[in-house]
Design a protein around this motif. Structure first.
Motif, PDB file in Angstrom:
ATOM      1  N   ARG A  84       0.854  -1.205   0.000  1.00 58.77           N
ATOM      2  CA  ARG A  84       0.000   0.000   0.000  1.00 58.77           C
ATOM      3  C   ARG A  84       0.877   1.237   0.000  1.00 58.77           C
ATOM      4  O   ARG A  84       1.892   1.295   0.710  1.00 58.77           O
ATOM      5  N   THR A  85       0.476   2.232  -0.796  1.00 56.49           N
ATOM      6  CA  THR A  85       1.114   3.545  -0.756  1.00 56.49           C
ATOM      7  C   THR A  85       0.073   4.553  -0.275  1.00 56.49           C
ATOM      8  O   THR A  85      -1.075   4.516  -0.727  1.00 56.49           O
ATOM      9  N   TRP A 112      -8.677  -3.031   5.227  1.00 54.80           N
ATOM     10  CA  TRP A 112      -9.326  -1.889   4.578  1.00 54.80           C
ATOM     11  C   TRP A 112     -10.750  -1.774   5.078  1.00 54.80           C
ATOM     12  O   TRP A 112     -11.422  -2.800   5.162  1.00 54.80           O
ATOM     13  N   PRO A 113     -11.246  -0.607   5.471  1.00 56.32           N
ATOM     14  CA  PRO A 113     -10.539   0.663   5.439  1.00 56.32           C
ATOM     15  C   PRO A 113      -9.466   0.737   6.527  1.00 56.32           C
ATOM     16  O   PRO A 113      -9.529   0.005   7.515  1.00 56.32           O
ATOM     17  N   GLN A 116     -10.304   3.160  12.129  1.00 56.93           N
ATOM     18  CA  GLN A 116     -11.127   2.398  13.058  1.00 56.93           C
ATOM     19  C   GLN A 116     -12.459   3.078  13.373  1.00 56.93           C
ATOM     20  O   GLN A 116     -13.422   2.429  13.759  1.00 56.93           O
ATOM     21  N   GLU A 117     -12.512   4.388  13.247  1.00 59.70           N
ATOM     22  CA  GLU A 117     -13.706   5.080  13.724  1.00 59.70           C
ATOM     23  C   GLU A 117     -14.919   4.789  12.837  1.00 59.70           C
ATOM     24  O   GLU A 117     -14.784   4.468  11.666  1.00 59.70           O
ATOM     25  N   ARG A 118     -16.093   4.925  13.428  1.00 65.18           N
ATOM     26  CA  ARG A 118     -17.319   4.673  12.686  1.00 65.18           C
ATOM     27  C   ARG A 118     -17.583   5.825  11.744  1.00 65.18           C
ATOM     28  O   ARG A 118     -17.285   6.975  12.016  1.00 65.18           O
TER      29      ARG A 118
END
Ligand code: 5GP
Length: 121
Positions: A84-85, A112-113, A116-118
């Protein structure tokens, strides 16, 4: 004109870094706080504070950073498995060093994503 950052000191070798690639336009070194088995930072030697500051004149430099990422991936043998970049921009993007850099993360399947936040509160 961007302010001097810790990355300028790494470019000038005033402070040490574990450098894995260098040419006249770019430098790549290990992140001091790795978030994956491979976590490298690829930076331009020319100071550009954020991705908002990339002008037409810097297109070649920024393209070069991604070419370097691919070269390192092929050379270190993880190009086929993948990587991943990421480039973070400003506060909401999580940028902490105001000298643009490509994070190159590899060595395990990456979630992915990446946050962590909703999405909804
Ligand atoms: P940002 O949060 O701006 O996208 O990423 C900055 C990155 O630079 C972070 O992952 C952080 O660990 C790394 N970093 C900050 N200071 C140093 C340092 O002095 N040396 C190295 N090698 N990495 C650093």
């Amino acid at each position: 004109m961007s302010k001097e950052t810790i990355f300028d000191k790494i470019i000038s070798k005033e402070i040490p870094a574990d450098i894995v690639y260098e040419d006249d336009m770019a430098l790549a070194f290990k992140d001091i706080n790795p978030q994956a088995p491979v976590h490298l930072l690829i930076i331009p030697k020319q100071p550009i504070a954020t991705t908002n500051d990339i002008g037409k004149e810097q297109r070649e430099i920024v393209g070069h950073l991604f070419w370097v990422a691919g070269e390192i991936a092929r050379e270190q043998g993880f190009a086929e498995q993948g990587y991943r970049t990421v480039m973070n921009c400003n506060e909401h993007g999580g940028q902490t060093v105001y000298h643009i850099h490509v994070h190159l993360l590899a060595g395990k399947p990456l979630g992915w994503p990446p946050y962590q936040e909703r999405l909804k509160t």
